[in-house]
Write an enzyme that holds these catalytic residues in place. Structure first.
Site, short mmCIF file in Angstrom:
data_model
loop_
_atom_site.label_atom_id
_atom_site.label_comp_id
_atom_site.label_asym_id
_atom_site.label_seq_id
_atom_site.Cartn_x
_atom_site.Cartn_y
_atom_site.Cartn_z
CG PHE A 11 49.32 36.51 42.33
CD1 PHE A 11 50.32 36.94 42.05
CD2 PHE A 11 48.84 35.49 42.11
CE1 PHE A 11 51.54 35.87 41.25
CE2 PHE A 11 49.44 34.89 40.85
CZ PHE A 11 51.02 34.76 41.11
CG ASN A 32 37.11 44.36 48.84
OD1 ASN A 32 37.77 43.74 48.75
ND2 ASN A 32 36.23 43.20 49.39
CB THR A 35 42.46 38.48 49.28
OG1 THR A 35 42.01 39.27 48.10
CG2 THR A 35 41.71 37.72 50.15
CG ASP A 56 32.38 44.52 47.96
OD1 ASP A 56 32.28 43.95 47.02
OD2 ASP A 56 32.27 44.12 49.18
CB VAL A 57 33.30 44.41 42.07
CG1 VAL A 57 34.34 44.99 41.44
CG2 VAL A 57 33.61 42.56 42.47
CE LYS A 91 27.16 39.96 49.45
NZ LYS A 91 27.28 41.06 50.64
N GLY A 102 26.64 43.36 34.35
CA GLY A 102 25.47 44.59 33.94
C GLY A 102 26.96 45.71 33.18
CE1 TYR A 145 38.24 31.39 43.64
CE2 TYR A 145 39.23 28.99 42.84
CZ TYR A 145 39.08 30.68 42.79
OH TYR A 145 40.02 31.52 42.24
CB THR A 175 48.76 31.17 38.36
OG1 THR A 175 48.57 31.36 37.10
CG2 THR A 175 50.02 32.49 37.68
#
Ligand code: UDP
Length: 317
Positions: A11, A32, A35, A56-57, A91, A102, A145, A175
């Site tokens: 979003f 990824n 969501t 996937d970060v 994660k 990094g 979270y 938001t």
């Protein structure tokens, strides 16, 4: 400038892609898609300054070429999502933030962390200013979270202090706007869809808990100003106009002409903060920013988007 946005298909991430492309930058969106959705960036396919990378970060991030800025927005963000995806949420806040920092260090890019009003937990100070340390239950359902974002802030400051990375931290308050996921379970999509279907709005608890809702364009403007500023410490970006959840339900019913009223539902499992309102003095002072779009104006832009989406899916006549 060449800008990487993690969570770029989400979003907020997708609105940031639009903004930075409009400002003339090159944008790489990384997501990824757990969501996020490519539907949010479908209109950018084929744009010569836009690229999407499905990744996937929390795994090592490699991006070819120079980067000037990294905005780290990847994370499940609705309570329903992070309760379903607690480990991914931890994660991406921890490992994902480390990987993105990094990359910022390696490329010399400035780094902006999407943090949250949830770092204040169920606040005992009202409204919340950046100097408040918060009141978070680490082992409650929202802890996955809240603590991930608190860790992410700590990691960001550590990279700034130890490695000299130019970092920014935005604490985002509730938001809303077009492209919110229909089923993300948050109050705005739930209420608007219920109202458009002529159903009663599901108010959790007694509806006396408060939130302060900002329209997405105001947030994007605040983030843009913060990114190009020199402010290293966190800045709240939110709309200070506070309403109770019950009052918010009444506003949605009035704007949609829904006559089905509200229905009260049990709240106990949610660990809901009772109040939430940003103190935005700092954003006003150092960014010259304040919201421009009030709740009714923002909802008048958002409700038609939900109506179109539901019709498009054949869920509304
Ligand atoms: N809420 C509600 N009905 C719903 C969804 C949410 O009354 O169908 C309430 C929720 O309990 C909370 C507020 O609305 O007090 C905002 O919830 P949301 O999930 O949007 O995000 P939060 O601000 O809690 O992270």
């Amino acid at each position: 400038m060449r800008i990487l946005i993690t969570g770029g298909a989400g979003f907020l991430g997708s609105h940031l892609c639009d903004r930075f492309l409009a400002d003339g930058h090159d944008v790489i969106a990384m997501d990824n898609l757990i969501t996020g959705s490519t539907a949010n960036i479908a209109h950018l396919a084929g744009h010569d300054r836009f690229r999407f990378i499905k990744h996937d970060v929390t795994d090592y991030i490699y991006v070819e070429g120079a980067l000037d800025a990294i905005l780290h927005f990847a994370s499940p963000a609705s309570p329903v999502d992070y309760l379903e995806l607690p480990i991914q949420t931890l994660k991406v806040g921890a490992l994902g933030t480390h990987k993105a920092l990094g990359l910022a260090r390696a490329t010399g890019a400035r780094f902006l962390l999407a943090s949250t009003s949830e770092v204040y937990g169920d606040p005992q100070i009202h409204p919340q200013s950046e100097s408040y340390y918060g009141h978070v239950n680490p082992i409650g359902p929202r802890g996955v979270y809240d603590e991930a974002k608190r860790f992410a802030e700590a990691m960001t400051m550590a990279y700034h202090r130890s490695h000299g990375v130019a970092t920014r931290i935005v604490r985002i308050f509730n938001t809303y706007g077009p492209r919110m996921r229909l089923r993300d379970g948050r109050v705005v999509p739930n209420f608007i869809q219920q109202a458009l279907r002529g159903e009663p709005l599901t108010v959790y608890g007694d509806g006396a808990q408060t939130r302060s809702f900002q329209y997405v364009d105001d947030l994007v403007e605040g983030i843009t100003r913060l990114l190009w500023s020199d402010e290293v410490e966190p800045v709240n970006i939110g709309n200070p106009t506070e309403s109770t959840v019950l009052g918010f339900a009444e506003t949605i019913n009035a704007l949609t002409g829904n006559t089905a009223g509200v229905i009260f539902r049990d709240l106990r499992t949610r660990d809901d903060p009772q109040v939430r309102q940003p103190d935005i003095d700092k954003a006003r002072r150092i960014l010259g920013w304040q919201p421009q779009i009030d709740l009714v104006a923002g909802l008048r832009r958002t409700i038609p988007w939900f109506r179109d989406e539901l019709r498009h899916r054949g869920e509304l006549a």
